[in-house]
Design an enzyme around this catalytic site. Structure first.
Site, PDB file in Angstrom:
ATOM      1  N   ASP A   1      -8.513  -4.966  -5.980  1.00 30.84           N
ATOM      2  CA  ASP A   1      -8.240  -3.781  -5.162  1.00 30.84           C
ATOM      3  C   ASP A   1      -8.990  -2.574  -5.732  1.00 30.84           C
ATOM      4  O   ASP A   1      -8.857  -2.252  -6.916  1.00 30.84           O
ATOM      5  CB  ASP A   1      -6.736  -3.512  -5.152  1.00 30.84           C
ATOM      6  CG  ASP A   1      -6.299  -2.549  -4.064  1.00 30.84           C
ATOM      7  OD1 ASP A   1      -7.164  -1.849  -3.492  1.00 30.84           O
ATOM      8  OD2 ASP A   1      -5.089  -2.496  -3.786  1.00 30.84           O
TER       9      ASP A   1
ATOM     10  N   HIS B   1      -8.176  -4.805  -1.254  1.00 28.76           N
ATOM     11  CA  HIS B   1      -6.899  -4.206  -0.861  1.00 28.76           C
ATOM     12  C   HIS B   1      -6.121  -5.051   0.147  1.00 28.76           C
ATOM     13  O   HIS B   1      -4.900  -5.240  -0.016  1.00 28.76           O
ATOM     14  CB  HIS B   1      -7.153  -2.803  -0.301  1.00 28.76           C
ATOM     15  CG  HIS B   1      -5.911  -2.036  -0.018  1.00 28.76           C
ATOM     16  ND1 HIS B   1      -5.010  -1.693  -1.005  1.00 28.76           N
ATOM     17  CD2 HIS B   1      -5.403  -1.538   1.155  1.00 28.76           C
ATOM     18  CE1 HIS B   1      -4.000  -1.014  -0.470  1.00 28.76           C
ATOM     19  NE2 HIS B   1      -4.212  -0.919   0.835  1.00 28.76           N
TER      20      HIS B   1
ATOM     21  N   SER C   1       0.827  -1.193   0.000  1.00 27.39           N
ATOM     22  CA  SER C   1       0.000   0.000   0.000  1.00 27.39           C
ATOM     23  C   SER C   1       0.873   1.260   0.000  1.00 27.39           C
ATOM     24  O   SER C   1       1.643   1.475  -0.936  1.00 27.39           O
ATOM     25  CB  SER C   1      -0.954  -0.038   1.197  1.00 27.39           C
ATOM     26  OG  SER C   1      -1.937   0.945   1.103  1.00 27.39           O
TER      27      SER C   1
END
Length: 372
Positions: A319, A348, A164
């Site tokens: 995602d 995600h 991320s």
């Protein structure tokens, strides 16, 4: 303090009671690095910039066995325990992990704004709360580069591995310091915050700041309603639509109805986080672009072409924060890239081993990549 750190990272990664295996005890070594008069990319000078970090393993005599794992949104240095072999963390029977602290020195740094490194919530005036400067991903990379080279005397790492916002940092390392790492691993994150993601983040910030208790960031008590609205908007994007249709929250809470799941998340998601910290890291996220690195004149494609080292690029197929299409677009400009989408419905959190199947997939692919 430790329990608070665990709560924030686990809520974000998968926001379930057992999204990923937890350490049996906090066995990491905890550290803080302080930089005097740290000048940010925006031109603001912090009298003291603090970087919290944790380590597993020992640095060898040659100082060449380090791996850097920079943290993701509102996470602490335990955000990568899903990659770490035991006995440093509790590993379920049969699971293989990519990083062995008996051989490697793992450095896990914490982003500015997470409440432990320098943040709006813990910095005195004149930079407290909403007056804290917006930090960029490059500010974070610059600070950690100083940590590694000045404090730890490390001039080269075997890999930078990031999930991320950690992936944003990993790409920035590859552009800003092209020979510092042998390899780059990026999961569920891109080299630039693309427009749709910025719109999402701005919508979430708006949901928080419209709470009258926010008071422009100078609140005297937490703006709970705003934080709840912020968390609910995050939740709507966290998992895939198919995850919700199949009621996959029941993996961890079999008897829970949708209504109960929503109410549980409303009460717990970001419940212990500071509102200004949440906003600061969202601003850091949305302003990231390797193309604006000095020397590239805003050209993201040229910046990506400058990456010299092998890159394992692992977007989640579902995602909604960092869509797989953005990863496919960026990967065409990276010379030594292996694009390996994660086949998951977990959206995600798939990029952080949010469930056993994804942990196995990630550890297998990352482990093989590091051994190549």
């Amino acid at each position: 303090m430790i329990m608070r750190r665990f709560l924030i990272v686990l809520l974000l990664l998968a926001a379930t009671e057992s999204a990923a295996p937890q350490p049996a005890a906090d066995t990491a070594e905890h550290h803080e690095f302080v930089i005097e008069n740290f000048r940010t990319e925006a031109g603001v000078t912090l009298p003291k910039a603090r970087i919290a970090y944790g380590t597993y393993g020992k640095l060898n005599a040659a100082r060449d066995n380090a791996v850097l794992l920079p943290s993701h949104y509102m996470a602490n240095h335990h955000g990568y325990d899903w990659l770490v072999a035991g006995p440093a963390v509790a590993v379920p029977p049969g699971e293989q992990r990519a990083l062995d602290p008996s051989k490697l020195f793992l450095v896990m740094t914490e982003l500015f704004g997470n409440g432990h490194s320098s943040s709006p919530s813990n910095t005195p005036e004149p930079f407290h709360g909403p007056r804290f400067p917006v930090m960029t991903i490059r500010d974070n990379v610059d600070a950690v580069h100083r940590l590694l080279t000045e404090e730890l005397k490390i001039t080269h790492v075997r890999a930078v591995i990031g999930f991320s916002m950690g992936a944003e940092q990993a790409f920035q390392w590859a552009v800003s310091h092209p020979s510092f790492a042998d390899r780059i691993v990026a999961t569920s994150g891109t080299a630039k915050a693309w427009p749709h993601g910025i719109v999402r983040l701005e919508g979430q910030i708006t949901a928080l700041t419209t709470d009258p208790e926010f008071k422009g960031g100078d609140y005297t008590s937490p703006p709970r309603k705003g934080i709840e609205a912020y968390g609910m908007m995050w939740l709507g994007w966290l998992y895939s639509q198919e995850w919700w249709r199949r009621e996959m929250w029941k993996t961890n809470a079999p008897q829970r109805t949708l209504e109960q799941e929503i109410e549980n998340r409303r009460r717990t998601f970001f419940a212990t986080a500071d509102a200004n910290d949440l906003i600061l890291q969202a601003r850091t996220w949305e302003r990231h672009d390797v193309g604006t690195t000095p020397g590239f004149d805003g050209d993201v494609e040229r910046a990506l072409r400058s990456i010299r080292v092998p890159v394992l690029y692992m977007p989640s197929e579902t995602d909604l924060y960092f869509p797989v299409g953005d990863a496919r677009f960026e990967s065409q400009f990276i010379a030594k890239v292996s694009l390996v989408p994660i086949p998951s419905l977990w959206g995600h959190p798939a990029g952080a081993g949010g469930n056993p199947a994804d942990r196995t997939f990630l550890n297998d692919r990352i482990g093989r990549f590091l051994r190549e």
